[in-house]
Design an enzyme around this catalytic site. Structure first.
Site, mmCIF file in Angstrom:
data_model
loop_
_atom_site.group_PDB
_atom_site.id
_atom_site.type_symbol
_atom_site.label_atom_id
_atom_site.label_comp_id
_atom_site.label_asym_id
_atom_site.label_seq_id
_atom_site.Cartn_x
_atom_site.Cartn_y
_atom_site.Cartn_z
ATOM 1 N N CYS A 582 -67.802 42.080 -1.837
ATOM 2 C CA CYS A 582 -67.080 43.220 -2.399
ATOM 3 C C CYS A 582 -67.826 43.879 -3.571
ATOM 4 C CB CYS A 582 -65.670 42.782 -2.782
ATOM 5 S SG CYS A 582 -64.545 44.179 -2.894
ATOM 6 N N HIS A 684 -62.974 39.034 1.329
ATOM 7 C CA HIS A 684 -62.605 37.867 0.528
ATOM 8 C C HIS A 684 -61.923 36.903 1.497
ATOM 9 C CE1 HIS A 684 -63.163 40.219 -3.184
ATOM 10 N NE2 HIS A 684 -62.503 41.187 -2.603
HETATM 11 N N1 GLN Z 1 -63.861 47.043 -8.229
HETATM 12 C C1 GLN Z 1 -64.462 47.240 -6.940
HETATM 13 C C2 GLN Z 1 -63.696 48.214 -6.088
HETATM 14 O O1 GLN Z 1 -62.527 48.389 -6.240
HETATM 15 C C3 GLN Z 1 -64.602 45.911 -6.211
HETATM 16 C C4 GLN Z 1 -63.283 45.268 -5.958
HETATM 17 C C5 GLN Z 1 -63.390 43.835 -5.485
HETATM 18 O O2 GLN Z 1 -64.393 43.155 -5.678
HETATM 19 N N2 GLN Z 1 -62.326 43.348 -4.915
HETATM 20 O O3 GLN Z 1 -64.248 48.835 -5.240
#
Ligand code: GLN
Length: 739
Positions: A582, A684
């Site tokens: 992510c 995730h």
């Molecule tokens: N903050 C980043 C986004 O919203 C990554 C989010 C995350 O790692 N879940 O795109």
């Protein structure tokens, strides 16, 4: 009295009657919901019933306990109180409670964090009591920043409302800081409470606030109690735990209860005389904070210490939270835990009991629980190894995920069909074996109903057929990574990059999975946690894992990661395996965007990440992919605002094959990237827990690198029994309609 209001009251009256008399259901939400359709300003029109005013209680953990207990203290003091006691905490629940009530002195309302912004402008409460903010249901809330923004907005809409907040929590203190600067609130004070000194507890792995929200510098702590609560300070801008207006002192934490006195540190001797003291038969450090919040509010509302203590002594809400049962002489404790911090607190309660015991965890994934269960990997189940001999069970809709999590903590758990099934198995154990049942939000009522029914039937439960498993001491069995390291072989070195910043949705669980899968094969492994500000030489590393994070942490981490660009480039070109999830996956590309602001990426892979809207415009869903790396679909969970686009010819990690989930963006039906031995993905879960083939693909690459780097013979990746992982994968795959 407006016509709308009169009509709204009539609608609510009819629906309450219907629910109670026709459907025989409690009417905690629906009448208010119907009435709000007719009169959206209903709460404003009803607040006149509360002659002295009201208090809203918000925060991730403890709302129901604190609001019920505060209502009890007020009632013990002779006040008439309206309270949404069952935890119906949206505007509909507050309206229903008000509609059903007559004239009262005080309203005490538990409010959902995101709904305070709807409730407060109408209710204009005298006080908002803010307990804490932890990661919880992020599929509904996005990232914690969004909850903070919403609470600040709520406070801005009711400038006279006094904020009473837990100053040990930097996320709450930051709300107080921002609220203090809002136009109209200049003359409104905020009241800080906290615990004066360290309670001396062991720390958990994940904390929800590691950095200053004023200047993005990492906090320093004199001590942490649990989660991010403690005596914190920013070394750069000086933002620090505010001076406490009320402090819990002389805290005693025992197996059977807690005690403390509540002092006003800045007060003169006369006021100190009147300081409260509380003794309660509830255990857990979190109860110290809950009781401190109740004591502060009770003191502000003019209640006496006597009334407080009397209410605490009598408190027995029978709602399944910390409820003790006597099943024909056997002690069973039932408790709610719905997020990592709540769970960690429960595990501490279990670990205080060193006798043989049964421990059962029930996990559902309904709307009210959050559809994602990645957070199970942010809980320190490894601590159960210190809890003496135990027999473990996992249940609920996502009981299979729970069993996998326990497996990687070295605990082998059997899955049960439901709470009755569990009670039958508990009945096989000797009488002196107590049981701990920990359930998340929607699985709690089923457990409570089964226990209530068993008690009503005289406490006897028929034992299940078959032999009862003997309680096992998990602290002394199983191959651990450190044992492997003693074998004299050069260990496989896994670098976990910036886990103090990049740690959302159990991503750190990927490292546990990799480490355990080596340990089970007798291959020594060493995990190097590289925190913000630390350096590492990647030429001595065999595998890199980096996780995802909220925007603020991602920005800080990206500076660290971009500073390592040349090293990372050399590692990747040399076929070093790297897993990026992510937020850190986004950083592999040329650039990524946060709310219109460009962040430079590593430029290692031909891809770029943009953002069509704000951080609230997110892709949030369970998801399954077909990937050339696995036989079965890969299952996981995505929650991101960024949209990623791969350059022509760059390979994705997989193709989306589930009914829900989008992966990289709305158009391509693809997720992630594969480039040399780099794997980037939005998934995730954590990814490797339910997709062990990918874990082994990464480990195989790591072993090749390790052999090349150290000159050792190539270790063999012997097959493992992955039945629990496969069961958890199959369940999600079916649920998502993945082919
Ligand atoms: N903050 C980043 C986004 O919203 C990554 C989010 C995350 O790692 N879940 O795109």
């Amino acid at each position: 009295m407006g016509l709308r209001f009169i009509a709204a009251r009539a609608v609510s009256g009819v629906s309450t009657w219907g629910l109670k008399n026709v459907f025989h259901r409690p009417a905690a939400n629906f009448p208010g919901k119907m009435a709000l359709y007719v009169d959206p300003q209903l709460i404003a029109h009803l607040r006149g019933k509360l002659e002295r005013g009201s208090v809203c209680v918000v925060g991730t953990n403890g709302k129901t306990t604190v609001s019920n207990l505060l209502a009890d203290v007020l009632e013990t003091s002779g006040q008439r109180v309206v309270c949404n006691r069952t935890g119906a905490n949206l505007d509909s629940g507050v309206s229903t409670a008000l509609l059903h009530a007559g004239k009262a002195d005080w309203g005490v309302f538990e409010c959902d964090e995101l709904w305070l912004a709807k409730i407060l402008p109408q209710l204009r409460a005298n006080y908002v009591v803010l307990l804490n903010l932890f990661r919880d249901q992020l599929d509904r809330c996005g990232e914690i920043d969004r909850i903070q923004d919403s609470i600040v907005k709520a406070l801005g809409s009711s400038p006279e409302t006094v904020l009473v907040y837990n100053a040990d929590d930097p996320l709450c203190a930051s709300i107080a800081d921002r609220a203090g600067q809002l136009p109209g609130r200049e003359g409104t004070r905020s009241i800080a409470f906290g615990v004066a000194k360290s309670m001396g507890l062991a720390q958990n792995t994940v904390s929800d606030a590691t950095m200053c929200q004023r200047c993005s510098t990492m906090f320093e702590y004199d001590w942490r109690q649990y989660g991010q609560l403690g005596e914190w300070r920013c070394p750069n801008c000086g933002f620090a735990r505010p001076v406490l207006d009320f402090a819990a002192e002389n805290v005693q934490l025992g197996v059977d209860g807690v005690a403390f006195s509540l002092a006003k540190p800045g007060a003169g001797d006369a006021e100190r005389e009147g300081a409260f003291s509380v003794t309660a038969r509830f255990s857990g450090a979190y109860m110290v904070y809950n009781l401190a919040a109740v004591s502060v509010a009770a003191s502000l509302l003019g209640c006496t210490n006597e009334a407080l203590q009397k209410a605490v002594d009598a408190f027995d809400p029978q709602n399944g939270r910390l409820q003790t049962y006597d099943l024909a002489g056997r002690r069973v404790l039932l408790n709610l835990a719905k997020n990592p911090t709540g769970f960690n607190q429960n595990l501490k309660i279990v670990a205080q009991d060193q006798a043989p015991k049964v421990v059962a965890f029930f996990i559902n994934d309904k709307e009210a629980d959050g559809r994602d269960v990645s957070w199970l990997w942010d809980i320190d189940f490894e601590e159960l190894a210190q809890a003496g001999p135990l027999t473990a069970y996992a249940g609920g809709i996502r009981g299979r995920d729970m069993a996998v999590r326990l497996k990687y903590a070295g605990i082998d758990a059997q899955t049960v069909d439901n709470a009755n099934d569990l009670l039958h198995r508990i009945a096989q154990q000797p009488q002196e074996v107590s049981a701990y049942i920990i359930a998340n939000y929607t699985s709690l009522p089923g457990c409570k109903a089964a226990l209530d029914a068993a008690v009503a039937a005289g406490g006897e439960v028929e034992p299940a057929a078959g032999e009862a498993p003997a309680p096992r001491d998990f602290g002394t069995q199983g191959a651990s990574a450190s044992e492997g390291a003693a074998s004299g072989q050069n260990p496989v070195v896994i670098a976990h990059l910036f886990p103090d910043l990049l740690n959302l949705y159990g991503d750190g669980g990927n490292v546990r999975v990799l480490q355990q899968r080596l340990a089970w094969r007798g291959i020594p492994a060493e995990v190097r946690r590289v925190n913000h500000g630390d350096a590492i030489d990647l030429s001595g590393v065999d595998l890199i894992m980096m996780g995802g994070s909220p925007d603020r942490e991602q920005k800080l981490a990206s500076a660290d990661i971009v500073a390592m660009r040349d090293q990372l480039d050399a590692y990747v070109q040399d076929m070093g395996p790297l897993l990026a999830i992510c937020g850190s996956y986004q950083m592999l590309g040329r650039e990524w965007l946060v709310d219109g602001e460009k962040g430079p990426g590593l430029g290692l892979v031909g891809m770029t990440t943009g953002r069509p809207g704000t951080s609230g415009d997110r892709l949030v869903s369970n998801i399954a992919l077909r990937s050339p790396l696995t036989d079965e679909p890969v299952v996981g969970y995505e929650n991101h605002a960024g949209r990623t686009y791969l350059d022509e010819g760059v390979e994705p990690f997989g193709t989306v094959v589930s009914n829900t989930g989008l992966g990289n963006n709305e158009e391509t039906k693809q997720d992630g990237v594969r480039y040399k031995n780099v794997l980037g993905t939005y998934l995730h879960g954590p990814l490797l827990a339910k997709n062990p083939q990918i874990a082994d693909w990464l480990l195989a690459r790591a072993l090749e690198r390790n052999a090349k780097r150290t000159g050792q013979p190539l270790a063999e990746l012997a097959p493992l029994d992955d039945a629990p992982e496969k069961a958890a994968n199959a369940f999600m795959r079916d649920k998502l309609g993945a082919k």
